[in-house]
Design a protein around this motif. Structure first.
Motif, mmCIF file in Angstrom:
data_model
loop_
_atom_site.group_PDB
_atom_site.id
_atom_site.type_symbol
_atom_site.label_atom_id
_atom_site.label_comp_id
_atom_site.label_asym_id
_atom_site.label_seq_id
_atom_site.Cartn_x
_atom_site.Cartn_y
_atom_site.Cartn_z
ATOM 1 N N GLU A 24 57.860 30.964 35.642
ATOM 2 C CA GLU A 24 56.883 30.631 34.472
ATOM 3 C C GLU A 24 55.666 31.202 34.924
ATOM 4 O OE1 GLU A 24 55.096 26.960 31.961
ATOM 5 O OE2 GLU A 24 57.357 26.866 32.550
ATOM 6 N N CYS A 25 54.908 30.970 36.226
ATOM 7 C CA CYS A 25 54.108 31.608 36.592
ATOM 8 C C CYS A 25 54.238 32.016 37.990
ATOM 9 C CB CYS A 25 52.899 30.350 36.366
ATOM 10 S SG CYS A 25 51.326 31.314 37.242
ATOM 11 N N ILE A 26 53.809 33.373 38.253
ATOM 12 C CA ILE A 26 54.175 34.058 39.512
ATOM 13 C C ILE A 26 53.149 33.249 40.650
ATOM 14 C CG2 ILE A 26 52.643 35.769 39.096
ATOM 15 C CD1 ILE A 26 55.105 37.842 40.537
ATOM 16 N N LEU A 27 52.061 33.046 40.350
ATOM 17 C CA LEU A 27 51.110 32.456 41.352
ATOM 18 C C LEU A 27 51.227 30.994 41.658
ATOM 19 C CD1 LEU A 27 47.859 34.426 40.221
ATOM 20 C CD2 LEU A 27 49.596 35.221 41.887
ATOM 21 N N CYS A 28 51.590 30.319 40.549
ATOM 22 C CA CYS A 28 52.117 29.038 40.936
ATOM 23 C C CYS A 28 53.193 28.821 41.716
ATOM 24 C CB CYS A 28 52.146 28.184 39.492
ATOM 25 S SG CYS A 28 50.791 27.593 38.820
ATOM 26 N N ALA A 29 54.135 29.808 41.493
ATOM 27 C CA ALA A 29 55.300 29.768 42.445
ATOM 28 C C ALA A 29 54.977 30.232 43.768
ATOM 29 C CB ALA A 29 56.202 30.979 41.803
ATOM 30 N N ARG A 68 45.693 25.388 41.708
ATOM 31 C CA ARG A 68 45.790 24.580 40.177
ATOM 32 C C ARG A 68 45.861 25.888 39.150
ATOM 33 N NH1 ARG A 68 41.702 22.486 36.857
ATOM 34 N NH2 ARG A 68 39.745 23.160 37.735
ATOM 35 N N HIS A 69 46.752 25.752 38.060
ATOM 36 C CA HIS A 69 46.995 26.727 37.272
ATOM 37 C C HIS A 69 45.613 26.625 36.236
ATOM 38 C CE1 HIS A 69 49.126 29.564 34.695
ATOM 39 N NE2 HIS A 69 48.373 28.892 33.764
ATOM 40 N N VAL A 70 44.781 27.321 36.326
ATOM 41 C CA VAL A 70 43.651 27.697 35.428
ATOM 42 C C VAL A 70 43.478 28.854 34.955
ATOM 43 C CG1 VAL A 70 42.199 25.817 36.287
ATOM 44 C CG2 VAL A 70 41.852 28.130 37.085
ATOM 45 N N LYS A 119 48.329 35.187 33.719
ATOM 46 C CA LYS A 119 47.576 34.518 33.175
ATOM 47 C C LYS A 119 46.577 33.696 34.245
ATOM 48 C CE LYS A 119 49.181 33.990 28.373
ATOM 49 N NZ LYS A 119 49.631 33.135 27.323
ATOM 50 N N HIS A 120 47.389 33.069 35.023
ATOM 51 C CA HIS A 120 46.580 32.257 36.069
ATOM 52 C C HIS A 120 45.555 33.129 36.697
ATOM 53 C CE1 HIS A 120 47.801 29.451 39.590
ATOM 54 N NE2 HIS A 120 46.617 29.799 39.941
ATOM 55 N N LEU A 121 44.145 32.591 36.741
ATOM 56 C CA LEU A 121 43.110 33.195 37.126
ATOM 57 C C LEU A 121 43.142 33.823 38.674
ATOM 58 C CD1 LEU A 121 40.040 33.520 36.327
ATOM 59 C CD2 LEU A 121 39.486 31.505 37.474
HETATM 60 ZN ZN LIG Z 1 49.798 29.375 37.436
#
Ligand SMILES: [Zn+2]
Length: 165
Positions: A24-29, A68-70, A119-121
């Motif tokens: 869903e989010c590469i940076l959160c991953a 954290r996802h912002v 999208k993740h800052l």
């Molecule tokens: Zn994220």
């Protein structure tokens, strides 16, 4: 492959075409160390991760992003903002030492019309060099990527761990 006299970079083209990891989010991953994502993480502070860009615009291109996802810089707390600024300054010191660039471009892409694909800052820190090709070569992806982002990871990691920086 050569296009317009420069080397083509097939891996980046595959990425732009949509062959991205199914997360869903590469940076959160990256933060949760998801094995589906190739992580070039260099350093973690209390609230941030610092990674080499898998597809660098120039040698030494790094990304700093919150754990954290912002999606907007205005969502950062005061404590996070302070930490980010400190980390940014430290990153410039380390890149100066390792890459000796002649300048930097530093910035965010925020919102769907900014050219942002994640999208993740994330804060781009892009070293610039006197003799490099121009911006058009970069955005059309026809320039030669002279730096392997993986090559300098051990040295970067060591410098970030060192107390002197
Ligand atoms: Zn994220």
């Amino acid at each position: 492959m050569k296009i317009n006299g420069n080397l083509f970079v097939p891996s980046k083209i595959a990425y732009v075409r949509g062959d991205k990891p199914a997360v869903e989010c590469i940076l959160c991953a990256i933060i949760i160390k998801d094995p589906r994502v190739k992580s070039l993480e260099v350093f973690r502070s209390a609230h941030f991760s610092l990674c080499a860009n898998l597809y660098p615009y120039s040698p030494g291109h790094l990304l700093i992003f919150p754990k954290r996802h912002v999606e907007d810089v205005r969502e950062l707390t005061l404590a996070e903002s302070r930490e980010l600024f400190h980390l940014e300054k430290r990153t410039l010191d380390i890149l100066d030492k390792l890459y000796h660039p002649h300048g930097y471009n530093i910035g965010y892409n925020i919102g769907e019309w900014s050219g942002n694909s994640i999208k993740h800052l994330h804060l781009h820190i892009v070293p610039r060099y006197r003799n490099e090709l121009g911006f058009v070569d970069i955005i059309t992806e026809t320039r030669i990527i002279v730096d392997d982002p993986v090559k300098n990871l051990p040295r970067l990691r060591k410098l970030f761990k060192a107390k002197t920086f």
